[in-house]
Design a protein around this motif. Structure first.
Motif, PDB file in Angstrom:
ATOM      1  N   LEU A 232     -15.048 -27.441 -67.784  1.00  0.00           N
ATOM      2  CA  LEU A 232     -15.909 -28.447 -67.161  1.00  0.00           C
ATOM      3  C   LEU A 232     -15.167 -29.161 -66.035  1.00  0.00           C
ATOM      4  O   LEU A 232     -15.745 -29.418 -64.959  1.00  0.00           O
ATOM      5  CB  LEU A 232     -16.382 -29.453 -68.210  1.00  0.00           C
ATOM      6  CG  LEU A 232     -17.262 -30.598 -67.690  1.00  0.00           C
ATOM      7  CD1 LEU A 232     -18.535 -30.063 -67.045  1.00  0.00           C
ATOM      8  CD2 LEU A 232     -17.592 -31.575 -68.815  1.00  0.00           C
ATOM      9  N   HIS A 235     -15.187 -26.894 -63.076  1.00  0.00           N
ATOM     10  CA  HIS A 235     -16.495 -26.887 -62.419  1.00  0.00           C
ATOM     11  C   HIS A 235     -16.681 -28.131 -61.561  1.00  0.00           C
ATOM     12  O   HIS A 235     -17.197 -28.064 -60.444  1.00  0.00           O
ATOM     13  CB  HIS A 235     -17.600 -26.795 -63.466  1.00  0.00           C
ATOM     14  CG  HIS A 235     -17.737 -25.437 -64.066  1.00  0.00           C
ATOM     15  ND1 HIS A 235     -18.730 -25.120 -64.973  1.00  0.00           N
ATOM     16  CD2 HIS A 235     -17.005 -24.301 -63.916  1.00  0.00           C
ATOM     17  CE1 HIS A 235     -18.608 -23.856 -65.337  1.00  0.00           C
ATOM     18  NE2 HIS A 235     -17.565 -23.350 -64.706  1.00  0.00           N
ATOM     19  N   LEU A 236     -16.278 -29.275 -62.082  1.00  0.00           N
ATOM     20  CA  LEU A 236     -16.437 -30.512 -61.329  1.00  0.00           C
ATOM     21  C   LEU A 236     -15.520 -30.545 -60.103  1.00  0.00           C
ATOM     22  O   LEU A 236     -15.895 -31.077 -59.047  1.00  0.00           O
ATOM     23  CB  LEU A 236     -16.144 -31.711 -62.239  1.00  0.00           C
ATOM     24  CG  LEU A 236     -17.114 -31.924 -63.409  1.00  0.00           C
ATOM     25  CD1 LEU A 236     -16.642 -33.074 -64.289  1.00  0.00           C
ATOM     26  CD2 LEU A 236     -18.531 -32.180 -62.915  1.00  0.00           C
ATOM     27  N   GLY A 241     -20.342 -28.772 -60.832  1.00  0.00           N
ATOM     28  CA  GLY A 241     -20.931 -29.857 -61.611  1.00  0.00           C
ATOM     29  C   GLY A 241     -21.723 -29.339 -62.790  1.00  0.00           C
ATOM     30  O   GLY A 241     -21.514 -28.227 -63.293  1.00  0.00           O
ATOM     31  N   LYS A 242     -22.667 -30.169 -63.247  1.00  0.00           N
ATOM     32  CA  LYS A 242     -23.537 -29.791 -64.362  1.00  0.00           C
ATOM     33  C   LYS A 242     -24.840 -29.237 -63.797  1.00  0.00           C
ATOM     34  O   LYS A 242     -25.547 -29.926 -63.061  1.00  0.00           O
ATOM     35  CB  LYS A 242     -23.827 -30.998 -65.253  1.00  0.00           C
ATOM     36  CG  LYS A 242     -22.644 -31.451 -66.092  1.00  0.00           C
ATOM     37  CD  LYS A 242     -23.074 -32.470 -67.130  1.00  0.00           C
ATOM     38  CE  LYS A 242     -21.931 -32.823 -68.058  1.00  0.00           C
ATOM     39  NZ  LYS A 242     -22.348 -33.749 -69.140  1.00  0.00           N
ATOM     40  N   GLY A 246     -23.397 -23.632 -63.543  1.00  0.00           N
ATOM     41  CA  GLY A 246     -22.263 -23.875 -64.418  1.00  0.00           C
ATOM     42  C   GLY A 246     -22.447 -23.297 -65.806  1.00  0.00           C
ATOM     43  O   GLY A 246     -21.526 -22.704 -66.376  1.00  0.00           O
ATOM     44  N   VAL A 247     -23.649 -23.438 -66.370  1.00  0.00           N
ATOM     45  CA  VAL A 247     -23.877 -22.916 -67.714  1.00  0.00           C
ATOM     46  C   VAL A 247     -23.953 -21.392 -67.702  1.00  0.00           C
ATOM     47  O   VAL A 247     -23.548 -20.728 -68.665  1.00  0.00           O
ATOM     48  CB  VAL A 247     -25.151 -23.552 -68.319  1.00  0.00           C
ATOM     49  CG1 VAL A 247     -26.414 -22.928 -67.785  1.00  0.00           C
ATOM     50  CG2 VAL A 247     -25.123 -23.461 -69.847  1.00  0.00           C
ATOM     51  N   VAL A 321     -22.571 -29.687 -72.807  1.00  0.00           N
ATOM     52  CA  VAL A 321     -21.393 -29.914 -71.972  1.00  0.00           C
ATOM     53  C   VAL A 321     -21.663 -29.581 -70.503  1.00  0.00           C
ATOM     54  O   VAL A 321     -21.290 -30.333 -69.600  1.00  0.00           O
ATOM     55  CB  VAL A 321     -20.206 -29.085 -72.500  1.00  0.00           C
ATOM     56  CG1 VAL A 321     -19.001 -29.207 -71.560  1.00  0.00           C
ATOM     57  CG2 VAL A 321     -19.826 -29.542 -73.893  1.00  0.00           C
ATOM     58  N   PHE A 322     -22.333 -28.456 -70.239  1.00  0.00           N
ATOM     59  CA  PHE A 322     -22.443 -27.957 -68.869  1.00  0.00           C
ATOM     60  C   PHE A 322     -23.808 -28.161 -68.230  1.00  0.00           C
ATOM     61  O   PHE A 322     -23.969 -27.863 -67.047  1.00  0.00           O
ATOM     62  CB  PHE A 322     -22.122 -26.454 -68.837  1.00  0.00           C
ATOM     63  CG  PHE A 322     -20.701 -26.129 -69.175  1.00  0.00           C
ATOM     64  CD1 PHE A 322     -19.710 -26.195 -68.212  1.00  0.00           C
ATOM     65  CD2 PHE A 322     -20.352 -25.772 -70.458  1.00  0.00           C
ATOM     66  CE1 PHE A 322     -18.405 -25.904 -68.528  1.00  0.00           C
ATOM     67  CE2 PHE A 322     -19.045 -25.470 -70.778  1.00  0.00           C
ATOM     68  CZ  PHE A 322     -18.061 -25.541 -69.807  1.00  0.00           C
ATOM     69  N   LEU A 323     -24.796 -28.642 -68.992  1.00  0.00           N
ATOM     70  CA  LEU A 323     -26.147 -28.638 -68.438  1.00  0.00           C
ATOM     71  C   LEU A 323     -26.848 -29.978 -68.520  1.00  0.00           C
ATOM     72  O   LEU A 323     -27.519 -30.393 -67.574  1.00  0.00           O
ATOM     73  CB  LEU A 323     -26.996 -27.579 -69.153  1.00  0.00           C
ATOM     74  CG  LEU A 323     -28.382 -27.300 -68.567  1.00  0.00           C
ATOM     75  CD1 LEU A 323     -28.276 -26.782 -67.153  1.00  0.00           C
ATOM     76  CD2 LEU A 323     -29.137 -26.308 -69.434  1.00  0.00           C
ATOM     77  N   ASP A 325     -28.278 -33.502 -68.241  1.00  0.00           N
ATOM     78  CA  ASP A 325     -28.095 -34.616 -67.328  1.00  0.00           C
ATOM     79  C   ASP A 325     -28.927 -35.801 -67.801  1.00  0.00           C
ATOM     80  O   ASP A 325     -29.675 -35.721 -68.767  1.00  0.00           O
ATOM     81  CB  ASP A 325     -28.474 -34.227 -65.893  1.00  0.00           C
ATOM     82  CG  ASP A 325     -29.902 -33.698 -65.798  1.00  0.00           C
ATOM     83  OD1 ASP A 325     -30.648 -33.863 -66.779  1.00  0.00           O
ATOM     84  OD2 ASP A 325     -30.255 -33.139 -64.753  1.00  0.00           O
ATOM     85  N   THR A 330     -33.316 -30.633 -67.177  1.00  0.00           N
ATOM     86  CA  THR A 330     -32.762 -29.345 -67.580  1.00  0.00           C
ATOM     87  C   THR A 330     -32.550 -29.259 -69.089  1.00  0.00           C
ATOM     88  O   THR A 330     -31.754 -28.437 -69.552  1.00  0.00           O
ATOM     89  CB  THR A 330     -31.428 -29.100 -66.858  1.00  0.00           C
ATOM     90  OG1 THR A 330     -30.536 -30.186 -67.140  1.00  0.00           O
ATOM     91  CG2 THR A 330     -31.627 -29.004 -65.356  1.00  0.00           C
TER      92      THR A 330
END
Length: 383
Positions: A232, A235-236, A241-242, A246-247, A321-323, A325, A330
């Motif tokens: 994570l 990715h950031l 990001g999210k 990312g997922v 964690v990745f999606l 918001d 999402t």
């Protein structure tokens, strides 16, 4: 002589019973969710799903009509309120009733409850009642009554209408399509990468191939929880990001070791003569891969696709964690069901419907492709 080929093992019956037990253990919860998703909240609260097709006794609290509007004064100065709990449409025959929560079955149909100081209540089997008393007693709110009746089985589509077409937090259709948006690419992308890698590891000679295979096998035992936070942060830092990208990358990375291992074992077990004849005829590695290896490896591809689809569809941790918001645009189905559990914990009919809708697609995928599952898993295990 006990191990002669073709002779049934002595404990074959135990194996058969074990298989039947495992199948039933898997089927019962699924059938329970399916049946409960068509039941009303009162029926779920009063009986288990296995009694859904039989009449059940239900006890509910009802009240007489407002006495100030419906009471009639008699010649002797008492007041009478008459009516019916079921109204004009009628209802199931009453088997028992009571005026106290301590004993909801104190009286039978046609009995009269003496509530003291001349106040009485008579209730018939069809739900009609007569309530008598003085001016102070027959006033204010209606009399509370606990009614027990044998209710016939009832099934409804209202739960699905609320979940799929309703408004508000109960609607799961958006989360359903969000889950498809995550699952389909997260299943296809690792298959594409793993197929090329598996062919190279199975049929192409290059330095360090054996070491690379051992490294991929070692990755199978690494828990994904160890990589969540570092991945994570990566990715950031690179601006992903999210979000869906990312997922997708996260699921691809976590699914690649199993995919490469499974496909490599299958491709390595294909007949060598086919590959060598194609090379003699002038075919390149890419042509061999596309025209020969991929069609012959379909069982292994389908086998991994089943596992990857089921994992990504039912995933909650990676999605959080990745999606996820703050806006909730999402939100996937697993997250939506968790939110329903927190806000609608008492509405078991809504939760059962949401859970079965979430299970329906994985079940469909599994039954459509299950014939390839065993063939793909056993690939390379025997010669």
């Amino acid at each position: 002589m006990d191990n002669i080929a073709g002779r049934k093992p002595a404990l074959g019956w135990a194996v058969n019973l074990s298989v039947i037990f495992i199948v039933l253990l898997w089927i019962f919860p699924t059938v329970g969710l399916l049946v409960s998703s068509f039941r009303t909240a009162d029926q779920i609260a009063s009986s288990g799903w296995w009694k859904a097709f039989f009449p059940t006794e239900q006890t509910e609290q009802v009240r007489t009509s407002d006495p100030d509007d419906t009471r009639i004064e008699t010649d002797d100065g008492t007041f009478v309120v008459e009516g019916s709990f079921y109204g004009e449409e009628g209802g199931p025959p009453i088997s028992a009733w009571g005026v106290s929560s301590r004993d909801v079955s104190a009286y039978g149909p046609g009995d009269t409850a003496d509530m003291g100081e001349g106040e009485n209540l008579t209730l018939l089997e069809d739900g009609s009642y007569t309530w008598t008393g003085n001016d102070d007693q027959i006033s204010g709110r209606g009399q509370r009554v606990f009614v027990t009746a044998e209710v016939p089985p009832e099934f409804t589509l209202d739960n699905y209408d609320s979940m799929l077409f309703g408004r508000g937090n109960d609607n799961i259709s958006k989360a359903f399509f969000n889950t498809l948006t995550v699952t389909i690419p997260a299943t296809i992308i690792p298959i594409l990468f793993a197929a090329f890698a598996a062919y190279a590891l199975a049929w192409m000679d290059f330095p360090g191939r054996a070491l690379l295979i051992a490294f991929i096998v070692a990755l199978l035992v690494v828990p994904l929880q160890l990589a969540l936070i570092p991945l994570l942060k990566l990715h950031l830092s690179i601006g992903i990001g999210k979000g869906y990208l990312g997922v997708w990358l996260a699921h691809t990375g976590f699914g690649l070791p199993l995919a490469v291992y499974l496909l490599r074992n299958y491709m390595a077990g294909l007949p060598r003569d086919i590959i060598e004849n194609a090379r003699v005829d002038g075919a390149t590695d890419f042509q061999i891969f596309v025209r020969i290896i991929l069609p012959l490896s379909f069982p292994a591809l389908a086998s991994f696709a089943i596992f990857q689809f089921l994992w990504t569809w039912n995933d909650l941790l990676v999605a959080i964690v990745f999606l996820v918001d703050s806006s909730g645009d999402t939100t996937v189905m697993t997250r939506h069901i968790v939110e329903l559990l927190g806000t609608r914990g008492g509405n078991w009919e809504i939760l059962a419907t949401a859970a079965f809708v979430s299970m329906a697609v994985p079940l469909l995928v599994f039954f459509l492709m299950q014939r390839y599952l065993v063939r793909g898993l056993l690939a390379g295990s025997v010669k």
